[in-house]
Design a protein around this motif. Structure first.
Motif, PDB file in Angstrom:
ATOM      1  N   ARG A  83       0.777   5.258   0.061  1.00 13.71           N
ATOM      2  CA  ARG A  83      -0.170   6.441   0.393  1.00 13.71           C
ATOM      3  C   ARG A  83       0.186   7.842  -0.343  1.00 13.71           C
ATOM      4  NH1 ARG A  83      -4.493   8.106   4.335  1.00 13.71           N
ATOM      5  NH2 ARG A  83      -5.505   6.722   3.444  1.00 13.71           N
TER       6      ARG A  83
ATOM      7  N   LEU B 262      -6.138   0.750  -7.824  1.00 15.08           N
ATOM      8  CA  LEU B 262      -6.158  -0.773  -7.327  1.00 15.08           C
ATOM      9  C   LEU B 262      -5.107  -1.135  -8.510  1.00 15.08           C
ATOM     10  CD1 LEU B 262      -7.545  -2.565  -5.800  1.00 15.08           C
ATOM     11  CD2 LEU B 262      -9.076  -3.035  -7.196  1.00 15.08           C
TER      12      LEU B 262
ATOM     13  N   TYR C 184      -4.873   9.150  -0.132  1.00 18.54           N
ATOM     14  CA  TYR C 184      -5.461   8.007  -0.474  1.00 18.54           C
ATOM     15  C   TYR C 184      -4.646   7.079  -0.777  1.00 18.54           C
ATOM     16  CZ  TYR C 184      -3.898   9.801  -5.196  1.00 18.54           C
ATOM     17  OH  TYR C 184      -2.998  10.401  -6.270  1.00 18.54           O
ATOM     18  N   ASP C 185      -4.782   5.832  -1.116  1.00 11.38           N
ATOM     19  CA  ASP C 185      -3.942   4.530  -1.148  1.00 11.38           C
ATOM     20  C   ASP C 185      -3.917   4.139  -2.564  1.00 11.38           C
ATOM     21  OD1 ASP C 185      -3.326   4.505   1.482  1.00 11.38           O
ATOM     22  OD2 ASP C 185      -4.871   3.208   1.942  1.00 11.38           O
ATOM     23  N   VAL C 186      -2.600   3.714  -3.005  1.00 14.52           N
ATOM     24  CA  VAL C 186      -2.564   2.998  -4.017  1.00 14.52           C
ATOM     25  C   VAL C 186      -2.120   1.637  -3.901  1.00 14.52           C
ATOM     26  CG1 VAL C 186      -1.142   2.738  -6.439  1.00 14.52           C
ATOM     27  CG2 VAL C 186      -1.718   4.970  -5.316  1.00 14.52           C
TER      28      VAL C 186
ATOM     29  N   THR D 171       0.813  -1.232  -0.342  1.00 12.44           N
ATOM     30  CA  THR D 171      -0.053   0.071   0.071  1.00 12.44           C
ATOM     31  C   THR D 171       0.892   1.184   0.255  1.00 12.44           C
ATOM     32  OG1 THR D 171      -1.759  -1.185   1.205  1.00 12.44           O
ATOM     33  CG2 THR D 171      -1.621   1.139   1.295  1.00 12.44           C
TER      34      THR D 171
ATOM     35  N   ARG E 152     -10.794  -5.926  -3.509  1.00 12.75           N
ATOM     36  CA  ARG E 152     -10.672  -4.754  -2.956  1.00 12.75           C
ATOM     37  C   ARG E 152     -11.231  -3.507  -3.325  1.00 12.75           C
ATOM     38  NH1 ARG E 152      -6.212  -6.054   1.296  1.00 12.75           N
ATOM     39  NH2 ARG E 152      -5.633  -7.979   0.732  1.00 12.75           N
TER      40      ARG E 152
ATOM     41  N   GLY F  48      -8.986   6.313  -4.788  1.00  8.70           N
ATOM     42  CA  GLY F  48      -8.065   5.137  -4.526  1.00  8.70           C
ATOM     43  C   GLY F  48      -7.656   4.334  -5.785  1.00  8.70           C
TER      44      GLY F  48
ATOM     45  N   VAL G 130     -12.628   6.146  -8.494  1.00  7.86           N
ATOM     46  CA  VAL G 130     -11.495   4.922  -8.224  1.00  7.86           C
ATOM     47  C   VAL G 130     -10.997   4.313  -9.511  1.00  7.86           C
ATOM     48  CG1 VAL G 130     -11.097   2.465  -7.219  1.00  7.86           C
ATOM     49  CG2 VAL G 130     -12.298   4.374  -6.102  1.00  7.86           C
TER      50      VAL G 130
ATOM     51  N   LEU H 187     -12.474   0.704  -1.578  1.00  4.62           N
ATOM     52  CA  LEU H 187     -11.550   1.732  -2.051  1.00  4.62           C
ATOM     53  C   LEU H 187     -12.735   2.719  -2.409  1.00  4.62           C
ATOM     54  CD1 LEU H 187      -8.620   0.648  -4.241  1.00  4.62           C
ATOM     55  CD2 LEU H 187      -8.595   1.508  -1.804  1.00  4.62           C
TER      56      LEU H 187
END
Ligand SMILES: NC(=O)c1ccc[n+]([C@@H]2O[C@H](COP(=O)([O-])OP(=O)(O)OC[C@H]3O[C@@H](n4cnc5c(N)ncnc54)[C@H](O)[C@@H]3O)[C@@H](O)[C@H]2O)c1
Ligand SMILES: O=C(O)C(=O)C[C@@H](O)[C@H](O)[C@H](O)COP(=O)(O)O
Ligand SMILES: [Zn+2]
Length: 373
Positions: free
Chosen positions: A12, A164, A19-21, A10, A30, A162, A125, A34
């Motif tokens: 950030r 993914l 947000y997270d990648v 993850t 997932r 997010g 997303v 997200l």
């Protein structure tokens, strides 16, 4: 076949709204996490075909609005954007609904811009399916379309909720597209993380194998470079302490965008960026700021994975003046002053403002011997 399921890495992105990648294998389930709570309906913007489908079970909890768009760069057109707006309007899409963009960088650029503009901004997303989109296009919030005058000339900054990056998706990616993505990966190596260059140089064949752990590490490193840069300068207003900020990510792009435009987008983005980096490496060398060995390293590492370092047939008959005319409308240009990202050294990007046409011409001739002026 998928690799064994392990927790994703993850990364950030600590920008306006952090947000997270997620980077890993077998990650599609997932997506709901997200998207977050409260989303009832999703508009899935995707290119046509199986590689851009999401499994029914992942979308089971949502009302789905299917928004197919043309494949590749053809999606980044005003007419496609208008069509998406019409569909969202007919569906009564609201601010509690969300866009999911599934595809290469062209699809995430368009899908992101749809999300940026509908109701002045709804959640998006990204599910990037190409290497290039995973390491670059889907991260950082630049969205947009092309116009008759050039590439990405209309757009907005709109960060995703997010991203993914499911590496399993790379197994269907055509080899030439993987190579193109390595152009942006290597850009990150030159501007910020030379370990990327070392990893590719140590074994170029493994960098070309989408199932290899080297590719996973390259994705993670390139995403980290992008996350760090955009966290410091989300809207490209400038860096601090002499760093050019987000413009550093434009390394090689001034010529690249001109090449893409004059060839009708038949040269892939990452290929054009490779040519653009060979050009600015010569520009920096001729300007007396870059060690010739570092300039030469551009050619060697780019060509080791099959990226172009000589002008392709699509540019036959195109002179430097034709490219210069397009470069004058680059977003970094201020008035009549062209600005290029160059290197003082590895991981030391800077802006070269207002180089003379003679210097630019000499750099082009040095980069591409025999090319028409
Ligand atoms: N917003 C940004 O920060 C940013 C950064 C870099 C690039 N970009 C943009 O991204 C675009 C380039 O992205 P790209 O290289 O992904 O090109 P692309 O979106 O045109 O995709 C290239 C091709 O790969 C195919 N493809 C993608 N994923 C696939 C998969 N998993 N399996 C099979 N085929 C697949 C697509 O159908 C397409 O034909 C350009 O428009 C560029 O300007 C934007
Ligand atoms: O995210 C950025 O900033 C970049 O410059 C990344 C580039 O790789 C990308 O191609 C971007 O779309 C170019 O942006 P533009 O502002 O020059 O259109
Ligand atoms: Zn790019």
């Amino acid at each position: 076949m998928s690799a064994p399921t392990v927790d994703p890495t993850t990364i950030r992105v600590r920008s306006g709204a952090p947000y997270d990648v997620l980077v890993g294998h077998d990650l599609t389930d997932r997506l709901p996490a997200l998207l977050g709570d409260g989303v009832r309906r999703v508009a899935v913007v995707h290119a046509p075909g199986a590689p851009f489908a999401l499994p029914d079970e992942v979308l089971a909890g949502y009302e789905v609005l299917d928004l197919p768009v043309p494949d590749g760069e053809a999606a980044k057109a005003a007419s496609v954007l208008v069509e998406c707006w019409e569909r969202l309007g007919e569906a009564g899409f609201t601010r509690s609904d969300a866009v999911v963009a599934v595809g290469g960088g062209a699809t995430t650029d368009l899908g992101g811009f749809v999300a940026a503009t509908w109701l002045r901004g709804v959640r998006v997303v990204h599910v990037p399916t190409s290497l290039l989109a995973m390491v670059d296009a889907a991260v950082g919030g630049k969205t947009g379309i092309d116009t008759g005058a050039g590439k990405n000339l209309v757009g907005a900054f709109h960060e995703p909720a997010g991203v993914l990056c499911d590496l399993d998706r790379l197994t269907t990616l055509p080899a030439a597209e993987l190579v193109s993505g390595l152009g942006e990966v290597l850009k990150c190596g030159f501007i910020a993380d030379p370990e990327i260059l070392a990893l590719v140089e140590a074994d170029p064949a493994r960098a070309l194998d989408p199932t290899s752990p080297v590719v996973a590490e390259l994705v993670e490193r390139a995403v980290q470079v992008k996350a760090d840069v955009v966290a410091g300068d989300l809207r490209e207003t400038g860096g601090i302490g002499g760093h050019p900020g987000r413009e550093a990510l434009n390394y090689g792009h001034t010529l690249a965008h001109a090449i893409e435009k004059v060839t009708g987008y038949t040269v892939r983005h990452g290929e054009a960026v490779a040519l653009g980096m060979v050009f600015v490496a010569e520009l920096a060398r001729l300007d007396g700021r870059l060690d010739p060995a570092v300039a030469d390293r551009h050619r060697s590492v780019l060509s080791s994975v099959g990226l172009p370092v000589a002008l392709p047939p699509a540019l036959d008959g195109v002179g430097f003046d034709d490219l210069l005319a397009v470069m004058r409308v680059d977003k970094k240009t201020r008035g009549a002053t062209l600005r290029f990202l160059v290197l003082d050294d590895l991981a030391a990007p800077t802006v070269l403002a207002g180089p003379s046409d003679e210097l630019l011409r000499a750099a082009y001739a040095a980069a591409f011997p025999g090319a028409p002026s």
